[in-house]
Design an enzyme around this catalytic site. Structure first.
Site, mmCIF file in Angstrom:
data_model
loop_
_atom_site.group_PDB
_atom_site.id
_atom_site.type_symbol
_atom_site.label_atom_id
_atom_site.label_comp_id
_atom_site.label_asym_id
_atom_site.label_seq_id
_atom_site.Cartn_x
_atom_site.Cartn_y
_atom_site.Cartn_z
ATOM 1 N N ALA A 174 0.863 -1.177 0.000
ATOM 2 C CA ALA A 174 0.000 0.000 0.000
ATOM 3 C C ALA A 174 0.900 1.228 0.000
ATOM 4 O O ALA A 174 2.091 1.129 0.314
ATOM 5 C CB ALA A 174 -0.856 -0.017 1.259
ATOM 6 N N GLY A 224 0.453 -5.160 0.705
ATOM 7 C CA GLY A 224 -0.732 -5.155 -0.160
ATOM 8 C C GLY A 224 -0.433 -5.717 -1.536
ATOM 9 O O GLY A 224 -1.323 -6.261 -2.192
ATOM 10 N N GLU A 278 -0.801 -9.293 -1.174
ATOM 11 C CA GLU A 278 -2.234 -9.561 -0.973
ATOM 12 C C GLU A 278 -2.989 -9.524 -2.313
ATOM 13 O O GLU A 278 -3.887 -10.326 -2.552
ATOM 14 C CB GLU A 278 -2.803 -8.559 0.035
ATOM 15 C CG GLU A 278 -2.307 -8.798 1.453
ATOM 16 C CD GLU A 278 -2.781 -7.734 2.422
ATOM 17 O OE1 GLU A 278 -3.495 -8.092 3.370
ATOM 18 O OE2 GLU A 278 -2.449 -6.546 2.210
ATOM 19 N N GLU A 335 4.037 -5.772 7.036
ATOM 20 C CA GLU A 335 3.212 -4.772 7.720
ATOM 21 C C GLU A 335 3.560 -4.631 9.202
ATOM 22 O O GLU A 335 3.529 -3.532 9.753
ATOM 23 C CB GLU A 335 1.722 -5.143 7.582
ATOM 24 C CG GLU A 335 1.129 -4.886 6.211
ATOM 25 C CD GLU A 335 1.309 -6.039 5.240
ATOM 26 O OE1 GLU A 335 0.632 -6.052 4.209
ATOM 27 O OE2 GLU A 335 2.166 -6.907 5.505
HETATM 28 N N1 T1G Z 1 4.641 3.429 0.081
HETATM 29 C C1 T1G Z 1 5.120 4.654 -0.234
HETATM 30 N N2 T1G Z 1 6.421 4.909 -0.598
HETATM 31 C C2 T1G Z 1 7.232 3.854 -0.658
HETATM 32 C C3 T1G Z 1 6.801 2.535 -0.337
HETATM 33 C C4 T1G Z 1 5.436 2.347 0.034
HETATM 34 N N3 T1G Z 1 4.940 1.139 0.320
HETATM 35 N N4 T1G Z 1 7.867 1.708 -0.481
HETATM 36 C C5 T1G Z 1 8.902 2.475 -0.875
HETATM 37 N N5 T1G Z 1 8.531 3.748 -0.984
HETATM 38 C C6 T1G Z 1 9.370 4.883 -1.416
HETATM 39 C C7 T1G Z 1 10.507 5.183 -0.429
HETATM 40 O O1 T1G Z 1 10.088 6.059 0.572
HETATM 41 C C8 T1G Z 1 11.547 5.807 -1.341
HETATM 42 O O2 T1G Z 1 11.162 7.132 -1.555
HETATM 43 C C9 T1G Z 1 11.370 5.050 -2.651
HETATM 44 O O3 T1G Z 1 10.047 4.477 -2.593
HETATM 45 C C10 T1G Z 1 12.351 3.916 -2.831
HETATM 46 O O4 T1G Z 1 12.312 3.105 -1.661
HETATM 47 C C11 T1G Z 1 -2.864 -3.081 3.067
HETATM 48 C C12 T1G Z 1 -1.112 -2.033 5.011
HETATM 49 C C13 T1G Z 1 10.265 -2.017 -1.714
HETATM 50 C C14 T1G Z 1 12.094 -3.186 -0.555
HETATM 51 O O5 T1G Z 1 6.371 -2.236 3.945
HETATM 52 O O6 T1G Z 1 10.549 -2.182 1.989
HETATM 53 O O7 T1G Z 1 0.824 -2.866 2.222
HETATM 54 O O8 T1G Z 1 13.082 8.204 -0.482
HETATM 55 O O9 T1G Z 1 14.649 3.630 -0.900
HETATM 56 O O10 T1G Z 1 15.937 0.211 -0.947
HETATM 57 O O11 T1G Z 1 -1.802 -4.881 4.016
HETATM 58 O O12 T1G Z 1 11.114 0.357 -0.225
HETATM 59 O O13 T1G Z 1 13.063 7.870 -2.913
HETATM 60 O O14 T1G Z 1 11.483 9.514 -1.864
HETATM 61 O O15 T1G Z 1 13.276 1.799 0.196
HETATM 62 O O16 T1G Z 1 15.143 -0.394 -3.260
HETATM 63 C C15 T1G Z 1 3.892 -2.810 3.054
HETATM 64 C C16 T1G Z 1 8.060 -0.925 2.010
HETATM 65 C C17 T1G Z 1 3.166 -1.501 3.116
HETATM 66 C C18 T1G Z 1 7.419 -2.234 1.817
HETATM 67 C C19 T1G Z 1 12.568 -1.166 -1.997
HETATM 68 N N6 T1G Z 1 5.068 -2.658 2.226
HETATM 69 N N7 T1G Z 1 9.132 -0.677 1.058
HETATM 70 O O17 T1G Z 1 13.716 -0.865 -1.267
HETATM 71 O O18 T1G Z 1 14.137 1.517 -2.144
HETATM 72 S S1 T1G Z 1 1.793 -1.613 4.211
HETATM 73 C C20 T1G Z 1 6.239 -2.369 2.762
HETATM 74 C C21 T1G Z 1 10.313 -1.325 1.165
HETATM 75 C C22 T1G Z 1 0.649 -2.542 3.338
HETATM 76 C C23 T1G Z 1 -1.522 -3.723 3.304
HETATM 77 C C24 T1G Z 1 -0.557 -2.952 4.103
HETATM 78 C C25 T1G Z 1 11.389 -0.907 0.206
HETATM 79 C C26 T1G Z 1 11.527 -1.838 -1.015
HETATM 80 P P1 T1G Z 1 12.245 8.222 -1.715
HETATM 81 P P2 T1G Z 1 13.657 2.532 -1.017
HETATM 82 P P3 T1G Z 1 14.848 0.099 -1.924
#
Ligand code: T1G
Length: 697
Positions: A63, A102, A105, A125
């Site tokens: 998400a 998500g 999911e 999450e």
């Molecule tokens: N939402 C918004 N921005 C995100 C994002 C996300 N999910 N993931 C990454 N970014 C932005 C980050 O801030 C950065 O921005 C750029 O993308 C590159 O990220 C309903 C509730 C995918 C392994 O927890 O673990 O789904 O700094 O530097 O090292 O059940 O990003 O460039 O402006 O980290 O290559 C669950 C979170 C969400 C994964 C890539 N998902 N992301 O790593 O790049 S909750 C996560 C990561 C959810 C549902 C629920 C990592 C990555 P900027 P980066 P990276």
């Protein structure tokens, strides 16, 4: 149809593409696009099967975290996923990069999943203080079984495509071109019926019903690991419901728990930590396109614990490194420790024997300086003494190539003074690793007054290359982390004299969420380390260190001598309260005229935390840290501050700066000028503002 999601047909196969850089997060536009696309594909009679794929470097990584806290935004992700699962045509998710949260999911709502071998799949999450909120807690256990699903959901750790295949989470692992393989797969299964909808799977549910101990055991493990965080227990509750309730009831219970979690301070803290780590990489006056110096070869001077760990970190990242010490025997000992550390990782199954050999081969032990003239980067990790470091940098200046980066691993000394010992201070920078360097994620990058932007940019890039969280800090005694640690630990020592016991202080701090309290930490690091630094200081501090100094004078250095603030049975690391220490504390308190009293847990927590927070505010106003979130990132990744509290500065904002200031001033009235409130704290509290809202330094 929004541009973030497109639809096209290849023969009888409909292809839905998500294209929302950088990580295809499920923003509102993407959710709407996905819904429109599946409705279109379902209505198109030419389309016999559907492939869902993503452009760019990864499948959907979850998400859009930045949307949280804005209240529910239609369309709801759960409804989007339900429309994929309900489709009368088979939907195949084609996964590359990371299918997370998500994103996974969505894939679980599809009928089939294929992935490239390098793909990672997970539900992280819980690391954001949340739980999967779009069916993950109900569909995943139905597909892979409850035991494995519980572990994935309560730890948030991803798995590789190969393991996902073995668990039945992925139907096929492909090596070649993913999209072509997905279209081929879709054509093969286009006529298969009934469609495998996870919501209908019952095998694992029935099996789990016969195995109630599974949850009892999981509950114990999860509670122990949680250290007071609520999210892991919410995850557990949601997965438990998947056994006991029909699918749709489970979904609504999951949604209730998710709504609780997303509104929690804990999740706000962990979302803050997520973005704080990413913000730390951005340096306002060093733009992302600043040229960087290539680092293909390095030399580490000093083959002790830190030097050896740093050499491993560089070798792990593919950098050829020469490990140097003045005696061959010192180098050999250093290499033995490195081999032992790698061996332990292989034994845990976290590294293959062959990869261990590849990394070891990148480390060249040496007792001469032959490698230095060609090294791109030199990191010194010699004894923490200014004279020694200055003399070393002067010599390095004479042999290293002009554009080599000269780095010091000092944890407290003045980097500008060290830099001035060379003719190229602009090439000198502090790279402060934390022990054990091959484990701790934090790298404090210390920018000297004249360190060039290229060297700063190169160091920030190196941090990412060696898998560290790099935080840029300015030069002052102890930089950000140790400077605040000093105040925190000093206050803990004062609490001992005034009436607390080591085990009481540590219990309060661990209950707050730290893995270890200040006394046990001091015993682990060695009470003698701080004692030697204090002894070398011209101006001794208030009597607060009396107990620690006395223990050190008596040879009680902590774990390494079997006694310190605690006793330790032979070789054990389990701290045992030591009545002798209690007697010593009383004696030193009397000698310093300190009247002992019973001290509340609340006072202990406030004095330890507010001492570091007040110092953090001074660090911010001195611009030693660029932003308050950097201080949080330092403390969470270098000092074990509980991430679910957001770090010391975020925590202060949740308490409220007016309350923090009031308490600091009260402590000042009782305990003297060591508690003089930071002007920044006074200003922000007065203006009703937060550290978090402060503009970047
Ligand atoms: N939402 C918004 N921005 C995100 C994002 C996300 N999910 N993931 C990454 N970014 C932005 C980050 O801030 C950065 O921005 C750029 O993308 C590159 O990220 C309903 C509730 C995918 C392994 O927890 O673990 O789904 O700094 O530097 O090292 O059940 O990003 O460039 O402006 O980290 O290559 C669950 C979170 C969400 C994964 C890539 N998902 N992301 O790593 O790049 S909750 C996560 C990561 C959810 C549902 C629920 C990592 C990555 P900027 P980066 P990276």
């Amino acid at each position: 149809m929004s541009q973030t999601v497109t639809f096209e047909k290849r023969g009888s196969i409909g292809i839905i593409h998500v294209d929302n850089p950088p990580v295809n997060a499920l923003s509102r536009a993407v959710r709407q696009g996905l819904l429109d696309a599946i409705r279109g594909a379902d209505a198109d009679s030419d389309v016999k099967a559907i492939v869902l794929a993503c452009r760019g470097r990864t499948f959907i990584a979850g998400a859009d975290i930045s949307e949280f806290g804005q209240g529910p935004l239609e369309p709801d992700l759960g409804a989007v996923i339900a429309s994929y699962e309900a489709s009368e045509k088979p939907v195949v998710a084609a996964i590359h990069g990371t299918a997370l949260g998500g994103g996974l999911e969505v894939a679980l709502g599809c009928h089939y999943r294929i992935a490239v071998a390098t793909a990672k799949l997970g539900l992280p999450e819980v690391k954001l203080g949340l739980l999967p909120g779009a069916g993950g807690t109900q569909r995943l256990p139905r597909i892979i079984g409850f035991e494995k699903a519980l572990s994935l959901i309560t730890t948030g750790e991803p798995i590789a495509a190969g393991e996902a295949k073995s668990l039945g989470l992925v139907d096929e692992v492909v090596d070649g071109e993913l999209e072509a393989a997905a279209i081929g797969f879709a054509e093969r299964i286009a006529a298969t019926r009934p469609l495998p909808r996870a919501r209908d799977f019952t095998t694992h549910v029935e099996a789990a019903k016969k195995n109630p101990e599974l949850f009892e055991k999981a509950k114990k493990d999860v509670t122990a690991r949680a250290r007071g965080a609520g999210a892991p227990l919410r995850c557990l509750e949601a997965v438990r419901v998947a056994i006991e309730r029909p699918f749709d009831e489970g979904l609504s219970r999951e949604r209730e728990l998710f709504a609780e979690a997303v509104a929690s301070t804990e999740s706000a803290a962990l979302r803050h930590v997520f973005f704080a780590e990413r913000a730390a990489a951005k340096i306002p006056d060093v733009p992302a396109d600043t040229p960087t110096l290539p680092i293909r070869s390095a030399a580490v001077i000093g083959a002790g614990t830190m030097g050896g760990g740093i050499a491993m970190v560089l070798a792990n990242a593919g950098i050829a490194v020469t490990l140097i010490d003045r005696e061959q025997s010192f180098v050999d000992k250093g290499v033995e420790i490195i081999k032992k550390n790698y061996g332990a990782t292989v034994k845990k199954g976290k590294l293959s024997q062959s990869e261990m050999e590849v990394r070891l081969a990148r480390i060249t032990p040496s007792s001469n300086w032959d490698a230095l003239p060609t090294a791109d980067l030199v990191i010194e990790a010699v004894f923490e003494e200014m004279g020694l470091k200055k003399e070393l940098f002067t010599r390095l200046d004479g042999v290293c190539k002009k554009d080599a980066i000269l780095a010091t691993n000092t944890s407290s000394l003045d980097v500008d003074v060290i830099a001035r010992a060379t003719s190229r201070p602009e090439q000198v920078i502090g790279l402060h690793f934390f022990s054990p360097a091959n484990v701790m994620r934090l790298l404090e990058i210390v920018r000297g007054k004249v360190t060039s932007k290229e060297v700063v940019a190169s160091a920030m890039k190196l941090a990412k290359q060696i898998n560290k969280v790099g935080v840029l800090v300015g030069v002052c005694e102890g930089f950000v982390g140790n400077r605040m640690l000093h105040k925190y630990a000093h206050e803990a020592q004062h609490l001992l004299l005034e009436g607390a016991l080591p085990q009481q202080v540590d219990r309060v701090i661990t209950a707050f969420g730290f893995a270890m309290g200040p006394m046990a930490t001091s015993d682990l690091a060695g009470i003698d380390v701080g004692w030697r630094i204090r002894k070398a200081k011209a101006k001794p501090e208030r009597y607060g260190w009396g107990v620690a100094d006395r223990l050190a004078e008596m040879g009680h250095f902590g774990q390494k001598t079997g006694s310190g603030f605690y006793k330790y049975e032979d070789g054990s690391r389990v701290p045992i309260p030591n009545p002798e220490v209690e007697k010593l504390i009383v004696e030193i308190a009397q000698k310093n005229g300190v009247e002992r009293r019973s001290i509340s847990d609340h006072e202990i927590l406030d004095r330890c935390l507010f001492a570091m927070i007040n110092e953090g505010a001074k660090i911010l106003e001195e611009k030693i840290a660029l932003r308050s979130s950097d201080i949080d990132t330092v403390w969470i990744n270098g000092y074990g501050f509980p991430a679910h509290r957001g770090g010391p500065m975020f925590y202060a904002d949740t308490v409220g700066l007016a309350k923090v200031l009031g308490t600091v001033q009260e402590f000042g009235r009782k305990h003297g000028k060591a508690w003089s409130p930071a002007p920044l704290l006074v200003r922000l509290a007065g203006e009703g503002k937060t550290f978090g809202a402060l503009a970047e330094g």
